[in-house]
Design an enzyme around this catalytic site. Structure first.
Site, PDB file in Angstrom:
ATOM      1  CE  LYS A 119      54.573  28.529  44.924  1.00 35.89           C
ATOM      2  NZ  LYS A 119      55.599  29.422  45.514  1.00 35.89           N
TER       3      LYS A 119
HETATM    4  P1  NAD Z   1      49.292  38.548  45.177  1.00 32.39           P
HETATM    5  O1  NAD Z   1      48.108  37.750  44.789  1.00 32.39           O
HETATM    6  O2  NAD Z   1      49.332  39.209  46.507  1.00 32.39           O
HETATM    7  O3  NAD Z   1      49.582  39.704  44.089  1.00 32.39           O
HETATM    8  C1  NAD Z   1      49.675  39.436  42.726  1.00 32.39           C
HETATM    9  C2  NAD Z   1      49.589  40.758  41.966  1.00 32.39           C
HETATM   10  O4  NAD Z   1      49.717  40.490  40.567  1.00 32.39           O
HETATM   11  C3  NAD Z   1      48.254  41.485  42.142  1.00 32.39           C
HETATM   12  O5  NAD Z   1      48.464  42.885  42.137  1.00 32.39           O
HETATM   13  C4  NAD Z   1      47.471  41.061  40.897  1.00 32.39           C
HETATM   14  O6  NAD Z   1      46.470  42.005  40.542  1.00 32.39           O
HETATM   15  C5  NAD Z   1      48.595  41.035  39.871  1.00 32.39           C
HETATM   16  N1  NAD Z   1      48.262  40.158  38.754  1.00 32.39           N
HETATM   17  C6  NAD Z   1      47.610  38.971  38.779  1.00 32.39           C
HETATM   18  N2  NAD Z   1      47.454  38.512  37.523  1.00 32.39           N
HETATM   19  C7  NAD Z   1      48.003  39.425  36.701  1.00 32.39           C
HETATM   20  C8  NAD Z   1      48.155  39.517  35.289  1.00 32.39           C
HETATM   21  N3  NAD Z   1      47.661  38.586  34.485  1.00 32.39           N
HETATM   22  N4  NAD Z   1      48.799  40.607  34.806  1.00 32.39           N
HETATM   23  C9  NAD Z   1      49.285  41.558  35.624  1.00 32.39           C
HETATM   24  N5  NAD Z   1      49.174  41.534  36.950  1.00 32.39           N
HETATM   25  C10 NAD Z   1      48.537  40.478  37.473  1.00 32.39           C
HETATM   26  O7  NAD Z   1      50.547  37.559  44.992  1.00 32.39           O
HETATM   27  P2  NAD Z   1      52.006  37.721  45.613  1.00 32.39           P
HETATM   28  O8  NAD Z   1      52.070  36.930  46.857  1.00 32.39           O
HETATM   29  O9  NAD Z   1      52.407  39.166  45.600  1.00 32.39           O
HETATM   30  O10 NAD Z   1      52.857  36.908  44.532  1.00 32.39           O
HETATM   31  C11 NAD Z   1      53.328  37.502  43.330  1.00 32.39           C
HETATM   32  C12 NAD Z   1      54.461  36.650  42.782  1.00 32.39           C
HETATM   33  O11 NAD Z   1      55.508  36.569  43.759  1.00 32.39           O
HETATM   34  C13 NAD Z   1      54.104  35.198  42.449  1.00 32.39           C
HETATM   35  O12 NAD Z   1      54.900  34.790  41.360  1.00 32.39           O
HETATM   36  C14 NAD Z   1      54.541  34.443  43.689  1.00 32.39           C
HETATM   37  O13 NAD Z   1      54.825  33.073  43.411  1.00 32.39           O
HETATM   38  C15 NAD Z   1      55.801  35.209  44.042  1.00 32.39           C
HETATM   39  N6  NAD Z   1      56.242  35.081  45.424  1.00 32.39           N
HETATM   40  C16 NAD Z   1      55.442  35.421  46.474  1.00 32.39           C
HETATM   41  C17 NAD Z   1      55.920  35.317  47.772  1.00 32.39           C
HETATM   42  C18 NAD Z   1      55.113  35.741  48.965  1.00 32.39           C
HETATM   43  O14 NAD Z   1      55.635  35.683  50.093  1.00 32.39           O
HETATM   44  N7  NAD Z   1      53.878  36.204  48.805  1.00 32.39           N
HETATM   45  C19 NAD Z   1      57.210  34.830  47.993  1.00 32.39           C
HETATM   46  C20 NAD Z   1      58.020  34.510  46.909  1.00 32.39           C
HETATM   47  C21 NAD Z   1      57.517  34.642  45.628  1.00 32.39           C
END
Ligand code: NAD
Length: 429
Positions: A119
């Site tokens: 990461k």
């Molecule tokens: P993203 O940036 O697309 O979306 C994140 C969302 O969370 C947004 O809607 C944002 O407004 C909201 N957010 C941010 N800070 C916040 C807070 N303090 N309180 C409430 N909401 C908040 O990110 P993503 O890719 O959707 O990732 C989200 C989670 O999923 C992370 O933990 C990431 O590690 C995990 N993840 C993502 C993927 C992927 O393929 N994108 C894969 C596995 C895990």
């Protein structure tokens, strides 16, 4: 010292010591008694293999230079190249990257992908940077990592606040340095550059595939389940859309600005259109507005955590009013929160299983890039469903056989794969 602190306190790991790394290590310690691992291998797995810190200077649009701390942590390379996202966030730290790298290792090995976990991230406020500044930041960060990333060494992907465009900049910077196009250096890139169909939707769609499988095992009827989703980005936005498309009722969703709720169910198409037009859920009309902490406590059947880590804690877990908690984000439940949910018989679908759809389709993307042969969307979706169902069934069976939580079972399954490889390879030289 709390039990958790005692479990993981060790001066040898001070460099990575943050709450999230403690959570990852505490989960490891809770799984280890059920895994087939000797102590010397367990001790190797408590450390990330390689941790890189760099300073990234960026010329801001107004002309002055700002320096951003940035990281890349690789936890285990025994099964193949390391793999993991890159996030841009004000809270990024070495320990946070280390924890997320550890979880990536278990996720990849649980899914039987030939990867270890990594990461990385840049500590910055991505919303305060212009697209041109983000491009300069990404290109300089990539240049700083040239010696440690590569298609057979470590393959980045998107995470919080990074996307297809970020991956395209990384791919271009890397390719310009080596002198030819290397699409397989990143996954989650645009299809025009060798990205995979269905990668964009894979994590959110995978979350819902895992929920459906859990509902089958629990004897629940999936359509009509009342769902609340925290986070409306790549994972949460797609998961909410998939839930609604399969006739579950999505009552609440949230983003960083707060949550919206309607007892009758939200019109997800209208919500998405609003976010596309306004960039946020704020001021969305004709619904009840709640804070993110209120959203987590709304009465529902299925609570999907798809925003960020540390959301369900010892403080709010007693008030969670759901039957099933689904970890779409990485590390959204603290050790204390997890224990309280278990006491209250609220089932948790753990992150390393539930959000593994993203890395699985990333693996498909890498395989397609290396073979220069591309698959159809239906083929990718079907292969993903098969991989997730296989992992889910192994986790469920192990949890029943050993009388342990789904999280412990998922970690035990992942740890056993990595430990087997470490044992067979031994220690070099
Ligand atoms: P993203 O940036 O697309 O979306 C994140 C969302 O969370 C947004 O809607 C944002 O407004 C909201 N957010 C941010 N800070 C916040 C807070 N303090 N309180 C409430 N909401 C908040 O990110 P993503 O890719 O959707 O990732 C989200 C989670 O999923 C992370 O933990 C990431 O590690 C995990 N993840 C993502 C993927 C992927 O393929 N994108 C894969 C596995 C895990």
């Amino acid at each position: 010292m709390t039990d958790v602190e005692e479990l993981v306190a060790d001066e040898g790991r001070l460099e990575w010591d943050t709450p999230l790394f403690r959570t990852a290590l505490a989960q490891f310690e809770q799984a280890i008694p059920y895994a087939d691992v000797n102590e010397s291998i367990a001790e190797r797995l408590r450390y990330p293999e390689r941790s890189v810190m760099v300073a990234v200077p960026v010329r801001r649009d107004e002309g002055h230079v700002e320096v951003f701390p940035a990281y890349r942590v690789q936890h285990s390379s025994v099964l193949g190249p390391t793999k993991g996202g890159i996030r841009y966030d004000p809270h990024v730290s070495l320990g946070e990257c280390a924890a997320l790298a550890v979880w990536m290792t278990w996720k990849c090995s649980l899914l039987r992908l030939p990867y270890g976990g990594a990461k990385g991230g840049v500590r910055c406020d991505p919303r305060a940077l212009s697209p041109a500044e983000l491009q300069r930041l990404t290109r300089r960060y990539t240049s700083e990592l040239m010696g440690v990333i590569g298609p057979q060494e470590d393959i980045p992907a998107p995470d919080m606040a990074t996307n297809e465009q970020t991956m395209a900049w990384i791919m271009d910077t890397y390719s310009m340095q080596v002198g030819y196009a290397v699409p397989e250096i990143v996954t989650g890139k645009p299809v025009a550059l060798g990205g995979s169909l269905f990668r964009h939707e894979a994590t959110g769609a995978g979350v819902v595939m895992v929920i459906e499988r859990a509902c089958q095992r629990l004897g629940w009827n999936f359509p009509g389940q009342r769902c609340v989703v925290q986070g409306f980005g790549n994972v949460g936005g797609i998961a909410a859309q998939e839930l609604a498309s399969k006739d579950a009722a999505v009552l609440g969703v949230s983003d960083i600005s707060g949550g919206i709720y309607s007892e009758a169910g939200l019109d997800l198409g209208a919500v998405r259109a609003w976010v596309a037009a306004h960039g946020t859920l704020e001021d969305y009309p004709d619904v009840q507005h709640v804070t993110n902490s209120e959203l987590l406590e709304l009465p529902c059947d299925i609570l999907v955590l798809a925003a960020l880590e540390g959301q369900v804690t010892g403080e709010n877990a007693p008030r969670i009013d759901a039957q099933l908690v689904v970890e779409g984000a990485n590390g959204p439940t603290t050790i204390e929160g997890d224990a309280i949910l278990a006491e209250r018989s609220i089932l948790v679908l753990p992150d390393v299983l539930t959000n593994a759809g993203g890395v699985t389709v990333s693996y498909f993307e890498w395989v397609q890039d290396l073979g220069r042969l591309f698959w159809t969307r239906d083929e990718i979706r079907a292969r993903l469903a098969e991989k997730l169902a296989d992992a889910f069934d192994r986790v469920w069976a192990l949890s029943e056989e050993k009388g342990i939580s789904l999280r412990q079972a998922a970690l035990v399954a992942g740890i056993n794969e990595v430990a087997g490889a470490l044992k067979a390879r031994g220690i070099y030289p």
